[in-house]
Design an enzyme around this catalytic site. Structure first.
Site, mmCIF file in Angstrom:
data_model
loop_
_atom_site.group_PDB
_atom_site.id
_atom_site.type_symbol
_atom_site.label_atom_id
_atom_site.label_comp_id
_atom_site.label_asym_id
_atom_site.label_seq_id
_atom_site.Cartn_x
_atom_site.Cartn_y
_atom_site.Cartn_z
ATOM 1 N N ASP A 104 0.830 -1.204 0.000
ATOM 2 C CA ASP A 104 0.000 0.000 0.000
ATOM 3 C C ASP A 104 0.870 1.263 0.000
ATOM 4 O O ASP A 104 2.028 1.233 0.411
ATOM 5 C CB ASP A 104 -0.877 0.056 1.259
ATOM 6 C CG ASP A 104 -1.787 -1.146 1.363
ATOM 7 O OD1 ASP A 104 -2.150 -1.703 0.324
ATOM 8 O OD2 ASP A 104 -2.117 -1.513 2.503
HETATM 9 N N1 URA Z 1 -1.138 -6.095 3.635
HETATM 10 C C1 URA Z 1 -1.620 -4.840 3.717
HETATM 11 O O1 URA Z 1 -2.652 -4.610 4.314
HETATM 12 N N2 URA Z 1 -0.928 -3.861 3.122
HETATM 13 C C2 URA Z 1 0.219 -4.056 2.471
HETATM 14 O O2 URA Z 1 0.804 -3.108 1.955
HETATM 15 C C3 URA Z 1 0.712 -5.367 2.398
HETATM 16 C C4 URA Z 1 0.008 -6.364 2.982
#
Ligand code: URA
Length: 241
Positions: A104
């Site tokens: 993310d």
């Molecule tokens: N899980 C998440 O919620 N975000 C990420 O960036 C990676 C795994």
């Protein structure tokens, strides 16, 4: 590109050997025998063959990079909104590579970039069970029963996660710190898992993929992944014996 250089890139042999083959009249471009040394060809358009039988194709050099993705970057090759991408982080100009899976915008940590599609598939498809380890700071203090729900698998909204490893690491003011290991990669999975038990994530970092760890890489830093490390990752998938 010179014909003998193209042939060498195709794995035919050294440039000297390629020149010998041209001299022997064994090399054809678009169906015509090559009669002189040093002609130029366009690898995207011209068809080069050996003995009019074997069409030559360039062997693409495989590239494997690991980046410590900083927060505030988008896991994409290009962002129409002009935000900084993970490719901007490494300032890459040597051909096409792309991120393996995604982190993310606000997640930090280990991200692989490659031009090897098969490898990317093996790292991301849950059937290969490659572990992804996250350092998670979450709001509040989850109860042991909540952690068991994470371990056993829980509904995060249209998807039931498979089993996970969860280890309590520390308390930080109003937050708790955990190490979570999963081998799936649904969108925002870790954040949704902790949200489902009522303890939203406030900081998330991926520390490990299979045997590959962030080590001393600082956010924004990157390095090439060594051949041995790639082989070890492939062994984990069962792809190399
Ligand atoms: N899980 C998440 O919620 N975000 C990420 O960036 C990676 C795994």
């Amino acid at each position: 590109m010179r014909l003998q250089k193209f042939m060498a890139y195709c794995g035919v042999g050294s440039r000297r050997k390629c020149e010998d083959l041209i001299r022997q009249g064994r090399v054809y471009v678009n169906g015509s025998k090559v009669k002189e040394m040093g002609i130029l060809i366009d690898p995207a358009k011209d068809i080069v063959s050996l003995d009019r039988k074997h069409v030559l194709k360039m062997v693409e050099k495989k590239i494997y990079i690991m980046l410590n993705k900083p927060q505030g970057t988008i896991t994409s090759v290009h962002d129409p909104q002009g935000r900084k991408t993970v490719l901007d982080c490494i300032n890459w100009k040597n051909g096409r590579i792309y991120p393996v899976g995604r982190l993310d915008y606000d997640t930090e940590g280990l991200l692989i970039l490659t031009n090897d599609g098969e490898f990317a598939y093996m790292m991301t498809h849950p059937k290969y069970e490659i572990e992804k380890e996250y350092y998670c700071v979450v709001k509040g203090f989850p109860k042991p029963a909540d952690l068991d729900r994470l371990r056993q698998g829980l509904d995060i909204g249209g998807f039931v996660t498979s089993t996970a490893k969860v280890e309590y690491l520390a308390k930080k003011k109003e937050n708790s710190v955990f190490r979570l290991v999963i081998h799936e990669g649904k969108k925002r999975q870790v954040r949704r898992m902790f949200k489902a038990i009522g303890h939203p994530v406030v900081y998330l970092r991926r520390d490990r993929i299979g045997n590959l760890t962030l080590g001393k890489l600082k956010p924004g830093d990157w390095r090439y992944i060594a051949n041995e490390e790639i082989i070890d990752l492939k062994i984990l998938t069962g792809g190399v014996r």
